[in-house]
Design a protein around this motif. Sequence first.
Motif, mmCIF file in Angstrom:
data_model
loop_
_atom_site.group_PDB
_atom_site.id
_atom_site.type_symbol
_atom_site.label_atom_id
_atom_site.label_comp_id
_atom_site.label_asym_id
_atom_site.label_seq_id
_atom_site.Cartn_x
_atom_site.Cartn_y
_atom_site.Cartn_z
ATOM 1 N N HIS A 152 25.289 42.215 44.541
ATOM 2 C CA HIS A 152 26.716 42.103 44.218
ATOM 3 C C HIS A 152 27.333 40.874 44.875
ATOM 4 O O HIS A 152 28.222 40.235 44.296
ATOM 5 C CB HIS A 152 27.469 43.361 44.663
ATOM 6 N N LEU A 153 26.893 40.522 46.079
ATOM 7 C CA LEU A 153 27.396 39.307 46.724
ATOM 8 C C LEU A 153 26.966 38.071 45.948
ATOM 9 O O LEU A 153 27.766 37.164 45.711
ATOM 10 C CB LEU A 153 26.892 39.211 48.166
ATOM 11 N N PHE A 154 25.705 38.019 45.535
ATOM 12 C CA PHE A 154 25.210 36.889 44.753
ATOM 13 C C PHE A 154 25.986 36.743 43.449
ATOM 14 O O PHE A 154 26.312 35.635 43.027
ATOM 15 C CB PHE A 154 23.729 37.073 44.425
ATOM 16 N N ALA A 155 26.258 37.874 42.793
ATOM 17 C CA ALA A 155 26.851 37.862 41.454
ATOM 18 C C ALA A 155 28.373 37.930 41.449
ATOM 19 O O ALA A 155 28.992 37.974 40.387
ATOM 20 C CB ALA A 155 26.297 39.035 40.641
ATOM 21 N N HIS A 156 28.980 37.948 42.619
ATOM 22 C CA HIS A 156 30.443 38.057 42.735
ATOM 23 C C HIS A 156 30.972 39.305 42.023
ATOM 24 O O HIS A 156 32.043 39.299 41.419
ATOM 25 C CB HIS A 156 31.132 36.791 42.220
ATOM 26 N N SER A 157 30.214 40.372 42.137
ATOM 27 C CA SER A 157 30.659 41.665 41.618
ATOM 28 C C SER A 157 30.847 42.668 42.748
ATOM 29 O O SER A 157 30.889 43.874 42.527
ATOM 30 C CB SER A 157 29.649 42.208 40.596
ATOM 31 N N SER A 158 30.975 42.149 43.976
ATOM 32 C CA SER A 158 31.152 43.015 45.147
ATOM 33 C C SER A 158 32.540 43.636 45.190
ATOM 34 O O SER A 158 32.755 44.645 45.865
ATOM 35 C CB SER A 158 30.935 42.212 46.429
ATOM 36 N N GLY A 159 33.489 43.034 44.498
ATOM 37 C CA GLY A 159 34.890 43.448 44.587
ATOM 38 C C GLY A 159 35.685 42.637 45.591
ATOM 39 O O GLY A 159 36.925 42.646 45.559
ATOM 40 N N LEU A 160 35.020 41.929 46.499
ATOM 41 C CA LEU A 160 35.733 41.106 47.478
ATOM 42 C C LEU A 160 36.605 40.080 46.761
ATOM 43 O O LEU A 160 36.184 39.459 45.788
ATOM 44 C CB LEU A 160 34.737 40.404 48.392
ATOM 45 N N THR A 161 37.821 39.900 47.255
ATOM 46 C CA THR A 161 38.803 39.120 46.516
ATOM 47 C C THR A 161 39.589 38.179 47.408
ATOM 48 O O THR A 161 39.818 38.460 48.593
ATOM 49 C CB THR A 161 39.795 40.057 45.785
ATOM 50 N N TYR A 162 39.983 37.057 46.830
ATOM 51 C CA TYR A 162 40.895 36.139 47.501
ATOM 52 C C TYR A 162 42.349 36.595 47.388
ATOM 53 O O TYR A 162 43.227 36.028 48.039
ATOM 54 C CB TYR A 162 40.816 34.747 46.858
ATOM 55 N N PHE A 163 42.633 37.565 46.540
ATOM 56 C CA PHE A 163 44.007 37.795 46.097
ATOM 57 C C PHE A 163 44.631 39.087 46.619
ATOM 58 O O PHE A 163 45.619 39.556 46.082
ATOM 59 C CB PHE A 163 44.045 37.765 44.564
ATOM 60 N N ALA A 164 44.050 39.646 47.686
ATOM 61 C CA ALA A 164 44.662 40.837 48.277
ATOM 62 C C ALA A 164 46.072 40.537 48.769
ATOM 63 O O ALA A 164 46.968 41.377 48.711
ATOM 64 C CB ALA A 164 43.804 41.355 49.429
ATOM 65 N N LYS A 165 46.256 39.314 49.249
ATOM 66 C CA LYS A 165 47.581 38.831 49.635
ATOM 67 C C LYS A 165 47.669 37.378 49.217
ATOM 68 O O LYS A 165 46.868 36.559 49.638
ATOM 69 C CB LYS A 165 47.794 38.969 51.141
ATOM 70 N N LEU A 166 48.633 37.062 48.374
ATOM 71 C CA LEU A 166 48.745 35.696 47.885
ATOM 72 C C LEU A 166 49.277 34.788 48.980
ATOM 73 O O LEU A 166 50.207 35.142 49.706
ATOM 74 C CB LEU A 166 49.662 35.643 46.661
ATOM 75 N N SER A 217 32.720 36.759 48.565
ATOM 76 C CA SER A 217 31.324 37.212 48.489
ATOM 77 C C SER A 217 30.359 36.203 49.118
ATOM 78 O O SER A 217 29.443 36.573 49.860
ATOM 79 C CB SER A 217 30.927 37.477 47.036
ATOM 80 N N SER A 218 30.532 34.927 48.817
ATOM 81 C CA SER A 218 29.608 33.917 49.345
ATOM 82 C C SER A 218 29.749 33.764 50.858
ATOM 83 O O SER A 218 28.765 33.493 51.558
ATOM 84 C CB SER A 218 29.851 32.571 48.661
#
Length: 430
Positions: free
Chosen positions: A143-157, A209-210
């Motif tokens: 999931h980390l490799f594929a950016h499907s982990s759910g981790l996001t830049y946008f939890a707080k703009l 993720s990366s």
Amino acid sequence: MVKLSDAGKKALDELIVSPYAPHIRIPIDCDTPLQTDEKRLPGFGIVVTSADQELYASVGGYRVFDDPSSGAATPDSLFWICSMTKLITALAGLILIEQGKLNFDDPVTKYLPQLQDLVVLEGLMLTPTPTPRPAQGVPTILHLFAHSSGLTYFAKLPDPIYSLQKGYTFEQTVSREQAQEEFLEHIKEGYSGVPLAADPGTSFSYGYSSDVLGIVIEKISGQSLADFCEEHIFKPIGIKTTFRLTPELIPKLVDLHFRNEDGSVSRLDNRIDLIQRYPKEVHLALGGIGSYSTFPDYATLLRHLLRIEAGKDVSNPILKQETVKTLFTPQLTEAGALTLAGMVSTWEPTVAQHGVSWSTGLALTTNDVPGKRRAKSGFWGGWAATLYVIDPTTGIAIVGGSQVIPTFDKVSTGFFEKAEEIIYANLEED
């Protein structure tokens, strides 16, 4: 053997104007004709390579847009490649996969227990106050490799919206281990657990993720990500791409610039915080954004991958052919591919319309793009307007761009798009 025709090289020369031009002028579709200043770039360039050799390389502009005394950009000019780092981090992770020290199916919590008790933000991007709920499942290494982990830049703009998140700009003061802990705390953005945009494995989510994969690599290898990549990627290939700026490299770095609302370009100066860099010590090399490269060096990296993928003889191959082929194999769910397409459409709508996915290291086109890259071509770009394409079917790769924010700068992406059209229209078999 594929090559670029003389007519194609001439057309690229004309696009760039001259190797030392202070600006470029390119046609951009819009309702109102653009003024000259709206069509300008600071230091910029384009490099084309086949699996066998560099086919074309040229640059233009100055290191500092409005200062000729800063020096002209050259093929040795260094660019902060930002999210083009994600491919490098993925390659480092794939090396550990081949070594048997890491497995795609491993839960991330095996290496980072701090990623237990994750929360999914319901309504994220739809409401200023998303509702957190417990995540269903934990991300795996794949999931980390594929950016499907759910981790996001946008939890707080961030504020201003074009700036970087605190997970990237916090001050690293003590050690790599301490910086790892601080990073994982900062990306919580005040929530009880690290926030996700979706449950692990269900969709595409652009985010950290990366960077998390980079920390996993450090935990397993006992090395910094910077040292690991130097030993296992950069030195074997023979490139000077790096996570660490030095006094010798600073004079080669193209400055970061800002595109104003009227289209003009100005120096970024100190209007926003950036990642930690020289003269401060970088304890934590950020796997999602932290590297610097010349365009020819990054093209050399892509050429190395093209040769391995094609089964050609390679000096010091960093990966096996079967592993490199995973870079061109889609990994996302249908929902994830649609989410990624929505993001890609902001700067490459034609590519998005023909279908995209993500592999173990980069975005993929899932169908041929007429007049451009073929199906299963890899691509991505950096926050500060660098971009690349690697097309194993055609056997070429392209690297280029500039150093301008806000991200998805239309002049930079327009320049790259026009260059790609010229290149594909002028390929020949030798």
